[in-house]
Design a protein around this motif. Structure first.
Motif, PDB file in Angstrom:
ATOM      1  N   GLY A 115       0.836  -1.216   0.000  1.00 44.22           N
ATOM      2  CA  GLY A 115       0.000   0.000   0.000  1.00 44.22           C
ATOM      3  C   GLY A 115       0.857   1.245   0.000  1.00 44.22           C
ATOM      4  O   GLY A 115       1.908   1.279  -0.638  1.00 44.22           O
ATOM      5  N   GLY A 116       0.419   2.264   0.729  1.00 38.97           N
ATOM      6  CA  GLY A 116       1.173   3.520   0.783  1.00 38.97           C
ATOM      7  C   GLY A 116       2.078   3.563   1.999  1.00 38.97           C
ATOM      8  O   GLY A 116       2.042   2.677   2.842  1.00 38.97           O
ATOM      9  N   ARG A 180       1.532  -1.308  -4.984  1.00 41.91           N
ATOM     10  CA  ARG A 180       0.112  -1.652  -5.124  1.00 41.91           C
ATOM     11  C   ARG A 180      -0.006  -2.680  -6.248  1.00 41.91           C
ATOM     12  O   ARG A 180       0.904  -2.838  -7.050  1.00 41.91           O
ATOM     13  CB  ARG A 180      -0.692  -0.400  -5.462  1.00 41.91           C
ATOM     14  N   GLY A 181      -1.143  -3.344  -6.309  1.00 46.86           N
ATOM     15  CA  GLY A 181      -1.343  -4.359  -7.346  1.00 46.86           C
ATOM     16  C   GLY A 181      -0.458  -5.565  -7.075  1.00 46.86           C
ATOM     17  O   GLY A 181      -0.010  -5.775  -5.955  1.00 46.86           O
ATOM     18  N   VAL A 185      -3.687 -14.280  -5.466  1.00 47.95           N
ATOM     19  CA  VAL A 185      -3.493 -14.961  -4.183  1.00 47.95           C
ATOM     20  C   VAL A 185      -2.853 -16.339  -4.380  1.00 47.95           C
ATOM     21  O   VAL A 185      -1.945 -16.725  -3.643  1.00 47.95           O
ATOM     22  CB  VAL A 185      -4.844 -15.055  -3.439  1.00 47.95           C
ATOM     23  N   GLY A 204      -0.012  -3.611   6.227  1.00 46.01           N
ATOM     24  CA  GLY A 204      -0.708  -2.866   5.201  1.00 46.01           C
ATOM     25  C   GLY A 204      -2.097  -2.465   5.642  1.00 46.01           C
ATOM     26  O   GLY A 204      -2.505  -2.738   6.773  1.00 46.01           O
ATOM     27  N   ASN A 206      -6.440  -1.787   4.424  1.00 46.99           N
ATOM     28  CA  ASN A 206      -7.601  -2.660   4.200  1.00 46.99           C
ATOM     29  C   ASN A 206      -7.367  -3.614   3.029  1.00 46.99           C
ATOM     30  O   ASN A 206      -7.672  -4.798   3.116  1.00 46.99           O
ATOM     31  CB  ASN A 206      -8.865  -1.825   4.009  1.00 46.99           C
ATOM     32  N   ALA A 210      -7.237  -7.620   3.190  1.00 46.32           N
ATOM     33  CA  ALA A 210      -8.132  -8.474   2.386  1.00 46.32           C
ATOM     34  C   ALA A 210      -7.279  -9.537   1.707  1.00 46.32           C
ATOM     35  O   ALA A 210      -7.637 -10.723   1.670  1.00 46.32           O
ATOM     36  CB  ALA A 210      -8.896  -7.637   1.367  1.00 46.32           C
ATOM     37  N   LYS A 233      -1.854  -1.089   8.969  1.00 48.64           N
ATOM     38  CA  LYS A 233      -1.134   0.154   8.698  1.00 48.64           C
ATOM     39  C   LYS A 233      -2.111   1.096   8.031  1.00 48.64           C
ATOM     40  O   LYS A 233      -2.501   0.877   6.895  1.00 48.64           O
ATOM     41  CB  LYS A 233       0.036  -0.149   7.764  1.00 48.64           C
ATOM     42  N   ASN A 353      -8.266   0.740  -6.177  1.00 52.17           N
ATOM     43  CA  ASN A 353      -8.874   1.828  -5.406  1.00 52.17           C
ATOM     44  C   ASN A 353      -9.225   2.975  -6.355  1.00 52.17           C
ATOM     45  O   ASN A 353      -8.455   3.298  -7.264  1.00 52.17           O
ATOM     46  CB  ASN A 353      -7.879   2.371  -4.364  1.00 52.17           C
TER      47      ASN A 353
END
Ligand code: ATP
Ligand code: MG
Length: 464
Positions: A115-116, A180-181, A185, A204, A206, A210, A233, A353
């Motif tokens: 994520g960020g 990201r990306g 899975v 990370g 949400n 997930a 995070k 997102n």
């Protein structure tokens, strides 16, 4: 009651023995290290018991809601039980267990950050590594650049040890890099099997959680003895049921520097208006807390509370009133606020997102246009400190939070829990099943006392 049963079923966290009936446990030596320095004199006076050894019992619980409402009226919006009779709700207490489900010498642990950026990522990585070493784990690796590191052959896993992480918390960002990306899975689990990873720590938001939960489900399906443990995070503090998440405190503190600059600029200019955009995609906690803390904000705008810019009760006419009465004004706006005013971009980032329009720039432009239109002088300045805040190193209080979360993540994995995340709840550290905390973002309740405190402090009216 049925409600209580549903609740208990939902909050029963996945244990590795639920997945693998033949999973065996081993005695933990973790706390023995803590016991050694105790002076005998002290030990004699206080008889030794479970707690004394420092182990947490699997049945220890922490109360989820600490207020006892005496009537449905005093519970107000917080009454989540349909009958509104009081139900005690408990969640699992975090910490080292006496029995562990992995032999430390058989563990290969991996850490990944996705994520960020958020202040404190390095602190958590550092503490996970240190705690794993205390358990006796020798094989610890970092997966570079988020989930992408599982599939990109050009990215080698990074060996981690106390030596490598010793000073990483002194700088912001993530030692491992973020992205990201990335792979699906099943590709991630294939890669984990190939690398023989049996503990995965996922740092990370949400989206990452997930993903972590999906990885846990896939491992369960393949009957792998693997523990997947998340550390939430989110700089926005938008995770359900947690007192706060790491990085938030630092963000609020840093945000005040931007607010103070905006205040000085606005205050020193003739009819100065300062506009500060802060993080908060779906919840306005940073904007609200920073406004409260700084005491320099006249208008705070958050995603949860609708507002109008134009019209007699709009933000712009209130700004005019502030210039007339105070001579200057400072506005704080959360990035997710007022999205209705912006043209839909319909674009998504690599993780899916929605990319938000820039409400800060929009308010800046509309303010300039408005005052030009009415021939009223106004000097508008706009500050967006987002990337400066995200890249900060954690402050002291976040540093402590990260340390305890990192330790408890490792205790959780050794205790044989998987598909869990660690958090702080009513000042105690707990384990949550991942789906419970990411079902939706935690938001500022417009009826809450905190939001009303913010309104009292800014003195702003309703803008509708
Ligand atoms: P931030 O709050 O900084 O945005 P985040 O964890 O929400 O953090 P995302 O970019 O949304 O950041 O997601 C991080 C990673 O999780 C990405 O690699 C993305 O592919 C993966 N991911 C997101 N949502 C899911 C999902 N529903 N299932 C599996 N993986 C997911
Ligand atoms: Mg997210």
């Amino acid at each position: 009651s049925k409600y209580q049963q549903d609740f208990e079923a939902r909050f029963n966290i996945p244990h590795i023995t639920d997945v693998l009936p033949d999973a065996i446990s081993y005695p933990s030596t973790f706390c023995l290290k803590m016991r050694t320095p105790i002076i005998p004199d002290f030990a004699e006076r206080y008889p030794s018991d479970e707690e004394w050894h420092g182990y947490v019992n699997n049945n220890d619980r922490v109360l989820l809601k600490v207020i006892h409402y005496s009537s449905p009226t005093s519970a107000g919006a917080e009454c989540i039980d349909p009958g509104c009779t009081w139900v005690e709700q408990w969640v699992h207490r975090a910490g080292p267990r006496e029995k562990i489900y992995f032999k430390p010498e058989e563990v290969k642990a991996a850490i990944v950050t996705c994520g960020g950026l958020c202040p404190g990522l390095n602190d958590v990585i550092r503490q996970i590594v240190i705690t794993l070493e205390i358990y006796g784990v020798k094989k610890i690796v970092g997966i570079p650049f988020g989930y992408r590191g599982f599939s990109d052959e050009s990215l080698a896993e990074m060996p981690l040890s106390r030596k490598v992480v010793q000073n990483v918390h002194l700088s912001g960002g993530s030692l491992l890099g973020v992205s990201r990306g990335g792979p699906s899975v099943s590709e991630i689990v294939d890669s984990m099997e190939e690398r023989e990873i049996n503990m995965l720590f996922v740092l990370g938001g949400n989206g990452t959680h997930a993903g972590a939960n999906a990885i846990h489900e896939e491992c369960k399906k393949r009957r792998l003895k693997v523990a997947i443990v998340g550390v939430p995070k989110t700089i926005d503090n938008d995770i359900l049921l947690m007192d706060k998440t790491f990085g938030f405190d630092t963000a609020v503190e840093e945000a005040q520097r931007a607010i103070n600059s905006a205040y000085i600029e606005a205050h020193s200019a003739y009819h100065g208006i300062g506009i500060v955009k802060l993080m908060g995609r779906s919840s306005g906690f940073i904007a609200m807390q920073a406004s409260l803390a700084s005491g320099q904000i006249d208008i705070c705008l958050i995603p949860e509370v609708p507002f109008n810019l134009h019209g007699p009760h709009g933000v712009l006419s209130h700004l005019k009133y502030l210039l007339e009465t105070k001579g200057s004004a400072v506005v704080c706006v959360a990035e997710g606020a007022g999205q209705d005013f912006l043209e839909k971009i319909n674009a998504k980032d690599a993780s899916g997102n929605i990319i938000l329009g820039d409400i800060g720039v929009h308010i800046q432009q509309e303010t300039k246009k408005y005052f030009k239109g009415i021939g009223f002088p106004a000097d508008v300045k706009y500050i967006d400190p987002t990337y400066m805040i995200r890249a900060c190193r954690a402050n002291a209080s976040d540093g402590i939070l990260c340390t305890v979360l990192g330790q408890n993540a490792v205790h959780g994995a050794f205790a044989g829990y998987s598909g869990i995340t660690v958090g702080i709840c009513n000042t105690h550290y707990v384990y949550f099943p991942i789906p419970e905390v990411i079902a939706q973002p935690k938001v500022v309740e417009p009826d809450s006392r905190m939001w009303h405190r913010c309104l009292t402090s800014t003195g702003q009216p309703d803008f509708v």
